[in-house]
Design an enzyme around this catalytic site. Structure first.
Site, PDB file in Angstrom:
ATOM      1  CG  ASP A 272      94.964 -18.628 -49.023  1.00 26.79           C
ATOM      2  OD1 ASP A 272      94.644 -18.656 -50.223  1.00 26.79           O
ATOM      3  OD2 ASP A 272      94.242 -19.131 -48.137  1.00 26.79           O
TER       4      ASP A 272
ATOM      5  NE  ARG B 226     101.583 -22.892 -56.186  1.00 28.64           N
ATOM      6  CZ  ARG B 226     101.760 -24.179 -55.965  1.00 28.64           C
ATOM      7  NH1 ARG B 226     102.932 -24.712 -56.123  1.00 28.64           N
ATOM      8  NH2 ARG B 226     100.756 -24.927 -55.561  1.00 28.64           N
TER       9      ARG B 226
ATOM     10  NE  ARG C 243      96.104 -22.750 -59.895  1.00 30.98           N
ATOM     11  CZ  ARG C 243      95.348 -23.628 -59.290  1.00 30.98           C
ATOM     12  NH1 ARG C 243      95.596 -24.883 -59.391  1.00 30.98           N
ATOM     13  NH2 ARG C 243      94.313 -23.229 -58.581  1.00 30.98           N
TER      14      ARG C 243
ATOM     15  CE1 TYR D 287      88.049 -23.526 -47.570  1.00 37.59           C
ATOM     16  CE2 TYR D 287      88.034 -21.200 -46.985  1.00 37.59           C
ATOM     17  CZ  TYR D 287      87.935 -22.197 -47.940  1.00 37.59           C
ATOM     18  OH  TYR D 287      87.715 -21.874 -49.249  1.00 37.59           O
TER      19      TYR D 287
ATOM     20  NE  ARG E 179      91.936 -16.598 -54.660  1.00 40.30           N
ATOM     21  CZ  ARG E 179      91.605 -17.884 -54.589  1.00 40.30           C
ATOM     22  NH1 ARG E 179      91.760 -18.653 -55.626  1.00 40.30           N
ATOM     23  NH2 ARG E 179      91.130 -18.378 -53.481  1.00 40.30           N
TER      24      ARG E 179
HETATM   25  O1  CP3 Z   1      95.528 -12.508 -56.629  1.00 34.95           O
HETATM   26  C1  CP3 Z   1      94.993 -12.517 -55.515  1.00 34.95           C
HETATM   27  O2  CP3 Z   1      93.762 -12.453 -55.344  1.00 34.95           O
HETATM   28  C2  CP3 Z   1      95.896 -12.475 -54.289  1.00 34.95           C
HETATM   29  C3  CP3 Z   1      96.108 -13.643 -53.546  1.00 34.95           C
HETATM   30  C4  CP3 Z   1      95.002 -14.476 -52.920  1.00 34.95           C
HETATM   31  C5  CP3 Z   1      95.100 -15.886 -52.832  1.00 34.95           C
HETATM   32  N1  CP3 Z   1      94.067 -16.334 -52.048  1.00 34.95           N
HETATM   33  C6  CP3 Z   1      96.171 -16.674 -53.425  1.00 34.95           C
HETATM   34  C7  CP3 Z   1      95.909 -18.093 -53.721  1.00 34.95           C
HETATM   35  C8  CP3 Z   1      93.837 -14.098 -52.240  1.00 34.95           C
HETATM   36  C9  CP3 Z   1      93.240 -12.714 -52.075  1.00 34.95           C
HETATM   37  C10 CP3 Z   1      93.270 -15.290 -51.694  1.00 34.95           C
HETATM   38  C11 CP3 Z   1      92.069 -15.285 -50.843  1.00 34.95           C
HETATM   39  C12 CP3 Z   1      91.360 -16.544 -50.609  1.00 34.95           C
HETATM   40  N2  CP3 Z   1      91.884 -17.787 -50.339  1.00 34.95           N
HETATM   41  C13 CP3 Z   1      89.965 -16.638 -50.541  1.00 34.95           C
HETATM   42  C14 CP3 Z   1      89.003 -15.496 -50.715  1.00 34.95           C
HETATM   43  C15 CP3 Z   1      88.799 -15.221 -52.164  1.00 34.95           C
HETATM   44  C16 CP3 Z   1      87.829 -16.142 -52.828  1.00 34.95           C
HETATM   45  O3  CP3 Z   1      88.217 -16.801 -53.781  1.00 34.95           O
HETATM   46  O4  CP3 Z   1      86.655 -16.175 -52.415  1.00 34.95           O
HETATM   47  C17 CP3 Z   1      89.634 -17.975 -50.273  1.00 34.95           C
HETATM   48  C18 CP3 Z   1      88.242 -18.573 -50.147  1.00 34.95           C
HETATM   49  C19 CP3 Z   1      90.861 -18.687 -50.130  1.00 34.95           C
HETATM   50  C20 CP3 Z   1      91.057 -20.130 -49.823  1.00 34.95           C
HETATM   51  C21 CP3 Z   1      91.774 -20.759 -50.960  1.00 34.95           C
HETATM   52  N3  CP3 Z   1      93.163 -20.762 -51.103  1.00 34.95           N
HETATM   53  C22 CP3 Z   1      91.232 -21.340 -52.132  1.00 34.95           C
HETATM   54  C23 CP3 Z   1      89.759 -21.545 -52.389  1.00 34.95           C
HETATM   55  C24 CP3 Z   1      92.313 -21.683 -52.957  1.00 34.95           C
HETATM   56  C25 CP3 Z   1      92.263 -22.180 -54.386  1.00 34.95           C
HETATM   57  C26 CP3 Z   1      92.424 -23.623 -54.600  1.00 34.95           C
HETATM   58  C27 CP3 Z   1      92.675 -23.821 -56.094  1.00 34.95           C
HETATM   59  O5  CP3 Z   1      93.796 -24.190 -56.412  1.00 34.95           O
HETATM   60  O6  CP3 Z   1      91.758 -23.568 -56.872  1.00 34.95           O
HETATM   61  C28 CP3 Z   1      93.500 -21.345 -52.296  1.00 34.95           C
HETATM   62  C29 CP3 Z   1      94.878 -21.473 -52.817  1.00 34.95           C
HETATM   63  C30 CP3 Z   1      95.371 -20.242 -53.487  1.00 34.95           C
HETATM   64  N4  CP3 Z   1      95.346 -19.023 -52.876  1.00 34.95           N
HETATM   65  C31 CP3 Z   1      95.953 -20.120 -54.769  1.00 34.95           C
HETATM   66  C32 CP3 Z   1      96.319 -18.766 -54.919  1.00 34.95           C
HETATM   67  C33 CP3 Z   1      97.039 -18.113 -56.069  1.00 34.95           C
HETATM   68  C34 CP3 Z   1      96.210 -21.243 -55.760  1.00 34.95           C
HETATM   69  C35 CP3 Z   1      97.493 -21.831 -55.292  1.00 34.95           C
HETATM   70  C36 CP3 Z   1      98.308 -22.548 -56.310  1.00 34.95           C
HETATM   71  O7  CP3 Z   1      99.082 -21.898 -57.032  1.00 34.95           O
HETATM   72  O8  CP3 Z   1      98.209 -23.777 -56.312  1.00 34.95           O
END
Ligand code: CP3
Length: 344
Positions: free
Chosen positions: A78, A42, A33, A153, A29
């Site tokens: 994602d 964003r 943010r 999910y 990640r």
């Molecule tokens: O920088 C990176 O790691 C690359 C991009 C990436 C994202 N999601 C972007 C994202 C990666 C590798 C993921 C994988 C992902 N998504 C996982 C596995 C990694 C982990 O954390 O265990 C999981 C479980 C998800 C599902 C998911 N999508 C979650 C839990 C969330 C976060 C919700 C939050 O806002 O806290 C997302 C949304 C997401 N995916 C964001 C990002 C940058 C936040 C989106 C935003 O800008 O609002």
């Protein structure tokens, strides 16, 4: 940078267990943010819109590489992107995660999945990977969600503390469960093959929530599907990383599934993790992401403990034990990269 010239990149050498010019580090990640420049991007677009717009996805991928000087980029996308592209209604709720319109509850829901055809279904991902591979001078990590975590999910309808509906489906309807995991394995494998064909130099399979399972259930109900994904990637010569949270009791099984590198969260010291995986399997991790909110002397001391626990083993990629928390000061991560690079 041509793929051949990246072969000796410290990140890829560490994944293969080979000594490198410096210790490799990247952060799960790392895009997101914690970065003001990400928040600015964003503001202009939603998550899926950013992912579907190669120009924006490329920029979000590059931001942490420029800012932190990490040794690998990870594709901005994602884990739910492929199933969303197949028509499953999903919203990515800020601060929550993926939320599913109509959760999967029975065998009838299997009809809502079909094989992924990357060129038709996720052309924007392929285009983003191609553009990144041409531009980056560090390796690009492609990724997908592991069948269990994506299934969780789909079945729960969103994030879950106990994964109770998922586990009851697994035990009550093992045939439905197996068909669901096999379908999701094929979808993730197709997505990963397309990313590697487009220029990704390594892949990470995120089984973030597999740590909710007993080793016996993991072995019976989850490992076979994840193993099919790793087997399908075996001939490509790209390192295969396998990660989950709270998987201390599963590390050996996660290696057995076919990983070259196993991700470790902060709960298990690297020295112990090393004893739980076969020789030749590299480790990735494992500074507690919460520690990165503390003052720099604390971060430096804890990072030094992680390095000491690894004990100079070449098969180690420094990372956090899970993703960067949004309140992290980006300067802390920049200093952390400097500390890791200076460590050997
Ligand atoms: O920088 C990176 O790691 C690359 C991009 C990436 C994202 N999601 C972007 C994202 C990666 C590798 C993921 C994988 C992902 N998504 C996982 C596995 C990694 C982990 O954390 O265990 C999981 C479980 C998800 C599902 C998911 N999508 C979650 C839990 C969330 C976060 C919700 C939050 O806002 O806290 C997302 C949304 C997401 N995916 C964001 C990002 C940058 C936040 C989106 C935003 O800008 O609002």
């Amino acid at each position: 940078v041509p793929v051949a010239q990246l072969a000796d990149a410290p990140f890829l050498r560490a994944c293969r267990g080979e000594p490198a010019a410096h210790k490799a580090v990247w952060f799960m990640r790392q895009a997101g943010r914690a970065l003001p420049e990400y928040r600015a991007l964003r503001e202009k677009a939603g998550m899926f819109e950013m992912i579907r717009t190669p120009e924006l996805a490329v920029e979000a991928t590059l931001q942490p590489v420029r800012r932190y000087g990490v040794d690998a980029a990870i594709l901005f996308s994602d884990i739910v992107v492929p199933v969303e592209a197949l028509g499953i209604g999903i919203e990515l709720k800020p601060g929550v995660g993926p939320v599913i319109d109509q959760p999967f509850r029975s065998a009838a829901d299997l009809r809502r999945l079909r094989p992924l055809e990357p060129e038709q279904d996720i052309p924007y991902v392929i285009e983003t990977v191609r553009a990144l591979a041409a531009e980056l001078d560090v390796p690009l990590i492609g990724f997908a969600g592991a069948p269990f975590t994506v299934a969780s999910y789909l079945v729960e309808g969103g994030p879950s503390r106990d994964h109770a509906r998922t586990k009851s489906l697994m035990h009550d309807e093992p045939e439905t469960w197996r068909a669901l995991l096999d379908a999701l394995a094929d979808i993730s494998l197709a997505a990963l093959l397309a990313q590697v064909a487009a220029g990704a130099s390594a892949v990470q399979l995120f089984d973030s929530w597999a740590g909710a399972l007993t080793p016996a259930d993991y072995r019976e109900f989850v490992l076979p599907a994840s193993a099919r994904i790793f087997a399908g990637l075996a001939d490509l010569g790209v390192p295969r990383i396998h990660f989950g949270v709270a998987t201390g009791e599963l590390l050996g099984l996660m290696a057995e599934a076919g990983a070259d590198v196993v991700g470790v969260d902060w709960r298990v010291p690297l020295a112990d993790a090393r004893r739980r995986v076969p020789d030749g399997v590299a480790l990735q991790g494992n500074l507690d992401p919460s520690i990165c909110l503390a003052s720099w002397p604390v971060v430096a001391a804890e990072a030094t403990k992680v390095l000491a626990s690894n004990g100079g083993h070449p098969g180690h990629v420094f990372n956090l034990g899970h993703g960067v928390l949004p309140d992290t000061d980006p300067d802390t991560l920049t200093r952390l990269v400097e500390l890791v690079h200076a460590s050997q």
